[in-house]
Motif scaffolding. Structure first.
Motif, PDB file in Angstrom:
ATOM      1  N   GLY A  57       2.200   7.098   4.642  1.00 27.68           N
ATOM      2  CA  GLY A  57       1.015   6.953   3.707  1.00 27.68           C
ATOM      3  C   GLY A  57      -0.276   7.454   4.027  1.00 27.68           C
ATOM      4  O   GLY A  57      -1.090   8.274   3.348  1.00 27.68           O
ATOM      5  N   PHE A  58      -0.872   6.696   5.028  1.00 22.20           N
ATOM      6  CA  PHE A  58      -2.044   7.064   5.713  1.00 22.20           C
ATOM      7  C   PHE A  58      -2.183   8.442   6.088  1.00 22.20           C
ATOM      8  O   PHE A  58      -3.332   8.935   5.732  1.00 22.20           O
ATOM      9  N   GLY A  59      -0.918   8.934   6.704  1.00 20.10           N
ATOM     10  CA  GLY A  59      -0.952  10.365   7.125  1.00 20.10           C
ATOM     11  C   GLY A  59      -1.125  11.369   5.802  1.00 20.10           C
ATOM     12  O   GLY A  59      -2.005  12.280   6.005  1.00 20.10           O
ATOM     13  N   ALA A  60      -0.495  10.984   4.946  1.00 26.28           N
ATOM     14  CA  ALA A  60      -0.416  11.778   3.602  1.00 26.28           C
ATOM     15  C   ALA A  60      -1.952  11.612   2.986  1.00 26.28           C
ATOM     16  O   ALA A  60      -2.537  12.821   2.547  1.00 26.28           O
ATOM     17  N   VAL A 108      10.115  -5.169   8.599  1.00 30.79           N
ATOM     18  CA  VAL A 108       8.522  -4.799   9.306  1.00 30.79           C
ATOM     19  C   VAL A 108       8.442  -3.312   9.615  1.00 30.79           C
ATOM     20  O   VAL A 108       7.474  -2.781   9.597  1.00 30.79           O
ATOM     21  N   GLY A 109       9.388  -2.897  10.431  1.00 35.86           N
ATOM     22  CA  GLY A 109       9.711  -1.902  10.782  1.00 35.86           C
ATOM     23  C   GLY A 109       9.535  -0.486   9.986  1.00 35.86           C
ATOM     24  O   GLY A 109       8.653   0.174   9.988  1.00 35.86           O
ATOM     25  N   VAL A 110      10.104  -0.656   8.810  1.00 36.85           N
ATOM     26  CA  VAL A 110      10.414   0.149   7.833  1.00 36.85           C
ATOM     27  C   VAL A 110       8.948   0.142   7.043  1.00 36.85           C
ATOM     28  O   VAL A 110       8.509   1.321   6.741  1.00 36.85           O
ATOM     29  N   LEU A 111       8.355  -0.873   6.826  1.00 42.11           N
ATOM     30  CA  LEU A 111       7.185  -1.107   6.190  1.00 42.11           C
ATOM     31  C   LEU A 111       6.274  -0.342   6.884  1.00 42.11           C
ATOM     32  O   LEU A 111       5.054   0.413   6.593  1.00 42.11           O
ATOM     33  N   LEU A 112       5.988  -0.554   8.352  1.00 39.96           N
ATOM     34  CA  LEU A 112       5.119   0.081   9.209  1.00 39.96           C
ATOM     35  C   LEU A 112       5.282   1.648   9.286  1.00 39.96           C
ATOM     36  O   LEU A 112       4.263   2.133   9.162  1.00 39.96           O
ATOM     37  N   VAL A 113       6.427   2.165   9.099  1.00 37.28           N
ATOM     38  CA  VAL A 113       6.742   3.686   9.218  1.00 37.28           C
ATOM     39  C   VAL A 113       6.099   4.131   7.751  1.00 37.28           C
ATOM     40  O   VAL A 113       5.467   4.993   7.715  1.00 37.28           O
ATOM     41  N   LEU A 114       6.434   3.401   6.721  1.00 36.81           N
ATOM     42  CA  LEU A 114       5.921   3.997   5.286  1.00 36.81           C
ATOM     43  C   LEU A 114       4.258   3.552   5.102  1.00 36.81           C
ATOM     44  O   LEU A 114       3.741   4.554   4.676  1.00 36.81           O
ATOM     45  N   ILE A 115       3.942   2.935   5.731  1.00 35.43           N
ATOM     46  CA  ILE A 115       2.402   2.737   5.876  1.00 35.43           C
ATOM     47  C   ILE A 115       1.785   3.735   6.700  1.00 35.43           C
ATOM     48  O   ILE A 115       0.712   4.503   6.100  1.00 35.43           O
TER      49      ILE A 115
END
Length: 66
Positions: free
Chosen positions: A40-43, A30-37
């Protein structure tokens, strides 16, 4: 009375409940998924914000003769 948990109760626990002293894999996923999300939204945000700049750079420029 014994306060330990019986084998049947342990077998009925969901897969995300980890025993004491072991790594919590669900938390890590969940932590890795949160960081990736968030990345992604920042990009996506910075890509959308750059669209007007890219459009302005492609516009014809008028020459000023003084």
């Amino acid at each position: 009375m014994n306060s330990s948990i019986s084998d049947e109760a342990i077998a009925a626990l969901p897969f995300w409940v980890t025993p004491p002293g072991e790594t919590d894999g669900f938390l890590i996923v969940v932590g890795v998924l949160l960081v990736l999300i968030l990345l992604g939204f920042g990009a996506l945000y910075f890509t959308v914000q750059a669209i007007p700049d890219r459009m302005a750079a492609g516009a014809t420029r008028f020459k000023c003769s003084l």
